[in-house]
Motif scaffolding. Sequence first.
Motif, PDB file in Angstrom:
ATOM      1  N   TRP A  20       0.847  -1.195   0.000  1.00  0.00           N
ATOM      2  CA  TRP A  20       0.000   0.000   0.000  1.00  0.00           C
ATOM      3  C   TRP A  20       0.883   1.245   0.000  1.00  0.00           C
ATOM      4  O   TRP A  20       1.725   1.410   0.877  1.00  0.00           O
ATOM      5  CB  TRP A  20      -0.917  -0.026   1.212  1.00  0.00           C
ATOM      6  CG  TRP A  20      -1.832   1.140   1.337  1.00  0.00           C
ATOM      7  CD1 TRP A  20      -1.786   2.112   2.291  1.00  0.00           C
ATOM      8  CD2 TRP A  20      -2.928   1.463   0.481  1.00  0.00           C
ATOM      9  NE1 TRP A  20      -2.795   3.025   2.087  1.00  0.00           N
ATOM     10  CE2 TRP A  20      -3.512   2.656   0.976  1.00  0.00           C
ATOM     11  CE3 TRP A  20      -3.477   0.867  -0.654  1.00  0.00           C
ATOM     12  CZ2 TRP A  20      -4.613   3.246   0.368  1.00  0.00           C
ATOM     13  CZ3 TRP A  20      -4.574   1.461  -1.257  1.00  0.00           C
ATOM     14  CH2 TRP A  20      -5.130   2.632  -0.743  1.00  0.00           C
ATOM     15  N   THR A  42       0.746  -2.776   6.996  1.00  0.00           N
ATOM     16  CA  THR A  42      -0.383  -2.151   6.337  1.00  0.00           C
ATOM     17  C   THR A  42      -1.661  -2.546   7.094  1.00  0.00           C
ATOM     18  O   THR A  42      -1.607  -3.329   8.044  1.00  0.00           O
ATOM     19  CB  THR A  42      -0.514  -2.597   4.869  1.00  0.00           C
ATOM     20  OG1 THR A  42      -0.957  -3.962   4.826  1.00  0.00           O
ATOM     21  CG2 THR A  42       0.815  -2.471   4.131  1.00  0.00           C
ATOM     22  N   SER A  43      -2.782  -2.051   6.629  1.00  0.00           N
ATOM     23  CA  SER A  43      -4.057  -2.407   7.259  1.00  0.00           C
ATOM     24  C   SER A  43      -4.419  -3.866   7.041  1.00  0.00           C
ATOM     25  O   SER A  43      -5.298  -4.390   7.729  1.00  0.00           O
ATOM     26  CB  SER A  43      -5.179  -1.523   6.704  1.00  0.00           C
ATOM     27  OG  SER A  43      -4.934  -0.166   6.996  1.00  0.00           O
ATOM     28  N   TRP A 222       3.130   4.883  -7.903  1.00  0.00           N
ATOM     29  CA  TRP A 222       1.832   4.287  -8.218  1.00  0.00           C
ATOM     30  C   TRP A 222       1.200   4.950  -9.421  1.00  0.00           C
ATOM     31  O   TRP A 222       1.529   6.070  -9.795  1.00  0.00           O
ATOM     32  CB  TRP A 222       0.874   4.414  -7.015  1.00  0.00           C
ATOM     33  CG  TRP A 222       0.434   5.832  -6.775  1.00  0.00           C
ATOM     34  CD1 TRP A 222       1.106   6.780  -6.074  1.00  0.00           C
ATOM     35  CD2 TRP A 222      -0.746   6.470  -7.280  1.00  0.00           C
ATOM     36  NE1 TRP A 222       0.431   7.964  -6.096  1.00  0.00           N
ATOM     37  CE2 TRP A 222      -0.731   7.814  -6.821  1.00  0.00           C
ATOM     38  CE3 TRP A 222      -1.834   6.038  -8.053  1.00  0.00           C
ATOM     39  CZ2 TRP A 222      -1.743   8.714  -7.123  1.00  0.00           C
ATOM     40  CZ3 TRP A 222      -2.844   6.947  -8.354  1.00  0.00           C
ATOM     41  CH2 TRP A 222      -2.793   8.263  -7.891  1.00  0.00           C
ATOM     42  N   VAL A 260       1.111  -0.494  -8.178  1.00  0.00           N
ATOM     43  CA  VAL A 260       2.139   0.019  -7.274  1.00  0.00           C
ATOM     44  C   VAL A 260       3.492  -0.572  -7.656  1.00  0.00           C
ATOM     45  O   VAL A 260       3.618  -1.785  -7.839  1.00  0.00           O
ATOM     46  CB  VAL A 260       1.818  -0.329  -5.802  1.00  0.00           C
ATOM     47  CG1 VAL A 260       2.918   0.190  -4.882  1.00  0.00           C
ATOM     48  CG2 VAL A 260       0.475   0.246  -5.395  1.00  0.00           C
ATOM     49  N   LEU A 288      -9.370  -4.391  -3.765  1.00  0.00           N
ATOM     50  CA  LEU A 288      -8.838  -3.384  -2.846  1.00  0.00           C
ATOM     51  C   LEU A 288      -9.906  -2.909  -1.869  1.00  0.00           C
ATOM     52  O   LEU A 288      -9.627  -2.670  -0.692  1.00  0.00           O
ATOM     53  CB  LEU A 288      -8.286  -2.222  -3.666  1.00  0.00           C
ATOM     54  CG  LEU A 288      -7.614  -1.059  -2.963  1.00  0.00           C
ATOM     55  CD1 LEU A 288      -6.540  -0.464  -3.867  1.00  0.00           C
ATOM     56  CD2 LEU A 288      -8.624   0.037  -2.610  1.00  0.00           C
ATOM     57  N   TRP A 294      -8.190   1.050   2.864  1.00  0.00           N
ATOM     58  CA  TRP A 294      -7.657   1.286   1.530  1.00  0.00           C
ATOM     59  C   TRP A 294      -8.715   1.931   0.635  1.00  0.00           C
ATOM     60  O   TRP A 294      -8.405   2.845  -0.130  1.00  0.00           O
ATOM     61  CB  TRP A 294      -7.185  -0.025   0.904  1.00  0.00           C
ATOM     62  CG  TRP A 294      -5.973  -0.606   1.574  1.00  0.00           C
ATOM     63  CD1 TRP A 294      -5.273  -0.063   2.628  1.00  0.00           C
ATOM     64  CD2 TRP A 294      -5.317  -1.825   1.237  1.00  0.00           C
ATOM     65  NE1 TRP A 294      -4.216  -0.880   2.955  1.00  0.00           N
ATOM     66  CE2 TRP A 294      -4.224  -1.970   2.121  1.00  0.00           C
ATOM     67  CE3 TRP A 294      -5.541  -2.824   0.294  1.00  0.00           C
ATOM     68  CZ2 TRP A 294      -3.362  -3.068   2.073  1.00  0.00           C
ATOM     69  CZ3 TRP A 294      -4.695  -3.918   0.236  1.00  0.00           C
ATOM     70  CH2 TRP A 294      -3.613  -4.040   1.112  1.00  0.00           C
ATOM     71  N   LEU A 298      -7.848   5.562  -0.872  1.00  0.00           N
ATOM     72  CA  LEU A 298      -7.685   5.815  -2.302  1.00  0.00           C
ATOM     73  C   LEU A 298      -8.700   6.846  -2.784  1.00  0.00           C
ATOM     74  O   LEU A 298      -8.361   7.713  -3.597  1.00  0.00           O
ATOM     75  CB  LEU A 298      -7.823   4.516  -3.092  1.00  0.00           C
ATOM     76  CG  LEU A 298      -7.615   4.640  -4.599  1.00  0.00           C
ATOM     77  CD1 LEU A 298      -6.233   5.206  -4.929  1.00  0.00           C
ATOM     78  CD2 LEU A 298      -7.824   3.290  -5.292  1.00  0.00           C
TER      79      LEU A 298
END
Length: 330
Positions: A20, A42-43, A222, A260, A288, A294, A298
């Motif tokens: 991410w 990350t999450s 990205w 990414v 995602l 996320w 985003l």
Amino acid sequence: MTTTDHVRAPLHERIATFPWPFPARHYRYSTNVEPALQQTRTSAGSWGGRIIDIDGDYHDELRQRAAILHADPTRHAVLPHMVPATWDAMLLVMRELAADYPDSMHLQQGDDGSWTWRNDLLGRQHTFVVGDESTLPTSPLLYIGQQVQEDLVLLDQREEHLWGDAGLVTFAADWSMNFDVGMSFLQIHGPVPRVHEEGIIPRAEQFLMRLQPGQPYRRTNWTMSVGHRLDTSTETYPEWGRDRRLLNRDDIGHRLHLRVEVQHLLRLPGSGCILFLIRSYMMSLEDLATVPEWRAGLASVLQELPQDMVDYKGLTRYRDDTVAWLHAAG
């Protein structure tokens, strides 16, 4: 193989290791360079513990690379003075692989100075002498580049600047290795908005020229792509450019992907050149969006992104629809 025929790794694995790229809910260009080999949470999981990442897409992506190289050998370009650096790069990549994947990758030096490389995942084994291309089935960069998922670029350092003088790049995001080979670092980044006015590229070049062997660094970048297509080079624009124009609201969830790049930067110990490794990861918006942080992140990044950056990243036609889709997916 078409862009829809890929055999993917399981979704839970791809989500857990997805890099991410947004530490905040807005985005601007920056050098964003950090020491490599740091596991980043990350999450949904973590990423970044290795320089070279072998995952469940390994065989599929290498098949794609082989097909691209067969159709267009110019994706591999080496200026004559860079040949020693290609051997240097090959050995460094082999050492990294053997250290991180000892069950399947093996490198051993013989008493006569030769080296033996064995890749059990691909069933390959060769004994070679550094500097003697007759001891390998292909040139060094081509040989090792067909055994990793990363693209490889070699930067020479001379005249107080960096020059992109060699590479094997099959998964470029809207650029061309064959076109850029021989260009300076500043010229390569010429089309990117804001980075010159803000001095980002000159600062990045100065940082890279101070890199020392054994001190790897990394950064992320990205963009967004329509369809799960790693090869969005300028050579194939007629194939993927039309996908942007044909994308509609109903298709956004499964066709639009966040792409990414994890870029590793390493000073080669023998030649002194810089090895630039680029690994590309892709995830559809519907996948995602299964991670709520996320999905919201985003949406915020895209909504706040300045128009010149939207245009450069090719998001102009579908930015607003994408933000709307992400909000509705919650």
